[in-house]
Design a protein around this motif. Sequence first.
Motif, short mmCIF file in Angstrom:
data_model
loop_
_atom_site.label_atom_id
_atom_site.label_comp_id
_atom_site.label_asym_id
_atom_site.label_seq_id
_atom_site.Cartn_x
_atom_site.Cartn_y
_atom_site.Cartn_z
N LEU A 130 0.89 -1.16 0.00
CA LEU A 130 0.00 0.00 0.00
C LEU A 130 0.93 1.21 0.00
CD1 LEU A 130 -2.83 1.24 0.18
CD2 LEU A 130 -2.66 1.02 2.67
N LEU A 131 0.95 1.94 -1.12
CA LEU A 131 1.96 2.97 -1.36
C LEU A 131 1.41 4.38 -1.18
CD1 LEU A 131 3.29 1.37 -4.65
CD2 LEU A 131 4.42 1.30 -2.41
N PHE A 132 2.20 5.23 -0.53
CA PHE A 132 1.95 6.67 -0.38
C PHE A 132 3.26 7.36 -0.77
CE2 PHE A 132 -0.65 4.48 2.75
CZ PHE A 132 -1.91 4.98 2.47
N LEU A 133 3.35 7.83 -2.02
CA LEU A 133 4.62 8.32 -2.54
C LEU A 133 4.54 9.76 -3.03
CD1 LEU A 133 5.46 5.21 -4.78
CD2 LEU A 133 6.20 5.62 -2.44
N GLY A 134 5.63 10.46 -2.93
CA GLY A 134 5.79 11.77 -3.53
C GLY A 134 7.01 11.74 -4.42
N GLY A 135 6.98 12.49 -5.52
CA GLY A 135 8.12 12.43 -6.42
C GLY A 135 8.20 13.59 -7.37
N VAL A 136 9.09 13.44 -8.33
CA VAL A 136 9.29 14.43 -9.37
C VAL A 136 9.36 13.74 -10.73
CG1 VAL A 136 10.45 16.12 -7.91
CG2 VAL A 136 11.80 14.39 -9.09
N MET A 137 8.97 14.49 -11.76
CA MET A 137 9.08 14.02 -13.14
C MET A 137 9.71 15.13 -13.97
SD MET A 137 5.56 11.89 -13.70
CE MET A 137 4.48 13.23 -13.33
N TYR A 138 10.63 14.75 -14.83
CA TYR A 138 11.31 15.72 -15.68
C TYR A 138 11.14 15.32 -17.13
CZ TYR A 138 14.70 19.08 -17.34
OH TYR A 138 15.29 20.14 -17.98
N ASP A 139 10.59 16.22 -17.92
CA ASP A 139 10.26 15.95 -19.32
C ASP A 139 11.48 16.21 -20.21
OD1 ASP A 139 9.18 15.70 -21.84
OD2 ASP A 139 7.43 16.94 -21.41
N LEU A 140 11.98 15.15 -20.84
CA LEU A 140 13.11 15.27 -21.76
C LEU A 140 12.65 15.32 -23.22
CD1 LEU A 140 15.63 12.73 -20.19
CD2 LEU A 140 15.72 15.22 -20.09
N GLY A 141 11.36 15.40 -23.43
CA GLY A 141 10.83 15.41 -24.79
C GLY A 141 10.12 14.11 -25.09
N PRO A 142 10.81 13.16 -25.71
CA PRO A 142 10.13 11.90 -26.00
C PRO A 142 10.00 11.00 -24.77
CG PRO A 142 12.37 11.83 -26.84
CD PRO A 142 12.13 13.23 -26.33
N VAL A 143 10.77 11.28 -23.72
CA VAL A 143 10.77 10.45 -22.51
C VAL A 143 10.66 11.36 -21.29
CG1 VAL A 143 12.18 8.89 -21.11
CG2 VAL A 143 12.19 8.67 -23.58
N ILE A 144 9.93 10.89 -20.27
CA ILE A 144 9.80 11.61 -19.01
C ILE A 144 10.49 10.79 -17.93
CG2 ILE A 144 8.20 12.48 -17.26
CD1 ILE A 144 6.11 12.70 -19.56
N LEU A 145 11.51 11.37 -17.28
CA LEU A 145 12.16 10.70 -16.15
C LEU A 145 11.25 10.82 -14.94
CD1 LEU A 145 15.84 11.93 -16.55
CD2 LEU A 145 14.79 9.82 -17.41
N ASP A 146 11.16 9.74 -14.15
CA ASP A 146 10.20 9.67 -13.05
C ASP A 146 10.86 9.03 -11.84
OD1 ASP A 146 7.87 9.52 -11.55
OD2 ASP A 146 7.00 7.89 -12.71
N ALA A 147 10.80 9.69 -10.69
CA ALA A 147 11.32 9.13 -9.45
C ALA A 147 10.36 9.48 -8.31
CB ALA A 147 12.71 9.68 -9.14
N ALA A 148 10.16 8.53 -7.41
CA ALA A 148 9.25 8.76 -6.28
C ALA A 148 9.74 7.96 -5.07
CB ALA A 148 7.83 8.35 -6.65
#
Length: 182
Positions: A94-112
Amino acid sequence: MRLLSTTAALLIALSLGWASNASAQSSDTKIEASVEGAFVLPLGDWADASGPGLGVIARADIQLQAKLKASARVGYVFHIPKDQNGVDTSTSELLFLGGVMYDLGPVILDAATGFNSWTFKVDGGGFRGDDTETRIALWAGAKVPLGKVEVGANLFVPNLLLTKDEEDTQLGLMATVGYRFL
């Protein structure tokens, strides 16, 4: 456990409320909501005790800069039981996460990262029970946006901080398919 769940839900609700107020004050601020289906393939020691997992994750994003978003996620992943000499074992998160996403154009980097209410279940061999612990989870990967649909691949760690008594590695690969509806 209930206190943790209630606190996490309250923090997410407050952050979403803050985000909606920020959105009302600035026409540049953009809030998005999405739902993701998840498939988790446990690796290593975790795979010995649990089968593949299926889950659903709700996500809210707020635009911080042109290419940077903050995200809040709440989700549940259930793993198919694995038979070990007549004893079924499985895990769920059961996940409760906060994170960031960075748009590189064709790909979005995602970490949480955030809280994971991790449950281990055992059934068979004259024993039936479960144990739930609060852990720190982490995921990192990338998404490919296809219109309102996003397809992602992530490295998923349900228990980032192992204690000195825990030697098992818990690591998995997570695939997600999401739909942005706001």
